[in-house]
Design a protein around this motif. Structure first.
Motif, PDB file in Angstrom:
ATOM      1  N   PRO A  70       0.829  -1.211   0.000  1.00 12.16           N
ATOM      2  CA  PRO A  70       0.000   0.000   0.000  1.00 12.16           C
ATOM      3  C   PRO A  70       0.863   1.260   0.000  1.00 12.16           C
ATOM      4  CG  PRO A  70      -0.099  -1.098   2.138  1.00 12.16           C
ATOM      5  CD  PRO A  70       0.678  -1.997   1.220  1.00 12.16           C
ATOM      6  N   VAL A  71       0.423   2.260  -0.743  1.00 16.10           N
ATOM      7  CA  VAL A  71       1.159   3.517  -0.831  1.00 16.10           C
ATOM      8  C   VAL A  71       1.239   4.196   0.536  1.00 16.10           C
ATOM      9  CG1 VAL A  71       1.127   5.843  -1.842  1.00 16.10           C
ATOM     10  CG2 VAL A  71       0.571   3.857  -3.251  1.00 16.10           C
ATOM     11  N   HIS A  72       0.152   4.145   1.294  1.00 14.70           N
ATOM     12  CA  HIS A  72       0.094   4.825   2.592  1.00 14.70           C
ATOM     13  C   HIS A  72       0.361   3.857   3.735  1.00 14.70           C
ATOM     14  CE1 HIS A  72      -1.168   8.566   0.795  1.00 14.70           C
ATOM     15  NE2 HIS A  72      -1.995   7.868   0.033  1.00 14.70           N
ATOM     16  N   GLY A  73       1.461   3.129   3.637  1.00 11.50           N
ATOM     17  CA  GLY A  73       1.891   2.232   4.695  1.00 11.50           C
ATOM     18  C   GLY A  73       3.395   2.343   4.848  1.00 11.50           C
ATOM     19  N   PHE A  77      10.400   3.780   0.403  1.00 12.20           N
ATOM     20  CA  PHE A  77       9.874   4.900  -0.380  1.00 12.20           C
ATOM     21  C   PHE A  77      10.383   4.806  -1.813  1.00 12.20           C
ATOM     22  CE2 PHE A  77       9.689   9.351  -1.807  1.00 12.20           C
ATOM     23  CZ  PHE A  77       8.338   9.589  -1.574  1.00 12.20           C
TER      24      PHE A  77
END
Length: 161
Positions: A70-73, A77
């Motif tokens: 998931p991008v928001h985990g 980066f």
């Protein structure tokens, strides 16, 4: 007692969990130009530039056919790949343009110029070159003045003509 890591310390390689080895090799070797050094069966591959034992490890040990993280985990980066010269970065960028590969960003950071994209597993990848240290911008107090400004992509492409 305070400890400072030695000045010549470097990050040697990154090892990525991927969903499909062949798809990742097509990206990292066929598009970006890394060379396959060796494989461990069908579940891992090691690639490099210039004959090093490996700069990037790719494996499916825990991730075969898995969806992207998931991008928001939490997690990686991006992996940053340092090119020796601006011309080398320009050549890599030209290959991406010619392949119509999606670029997610392009920035001038003062100390470096960078192109951003994602690999087939949505792992972030930064392709960059460092300006000579004597050209790095400084604040009035002598510390680095890093910033994020738009990169002139047309000028970068002209570098590889």
């Amino acid at each position: 007692m305070s400890y400072t890591i030695p000045d010549n310390t470097r990050i040697g390689h990154v090892h990525l969990k991927v969903a499909n080895i062949e798809r990742s090799l097509a990206f990292y070797c066929d598009l970006l130009g890394f060379s396959l050094v060796t494989t461990y069966g069908k579940d891992a591959a090691f690639i490099s530039a210039g004959g090093y034992h490996h700069h990037i490890g790719l494996n499916t040990w825990y991730s075969k056919d898995a969806p992207p993280a998931p991008v928001h985990g939490v997690g990686l980066f991006h992996t940053a790949i340092l090119y020796p010269t601006r011309k080398d970065l320009s050549i890599a960028f030209r290959r991406l343009v010619e392949a119509r590969y999606t670029i997610t960003g392009a920035s001038d950071h003062g100390v470096s110029e960078a192109i951003y994209l994602n690999d087939p597993d949505e792992n972030g990848v930064e392709l960059y070159w460092d300006r000579p240290r004597e050209d790095w911008p400084l604040k009035p107090d002598g510390s680095l003045e890093m910033y994020t400004r738009p990169l002139n992509l047309e000028a970068l492409l002209r570098e590889s003509l």
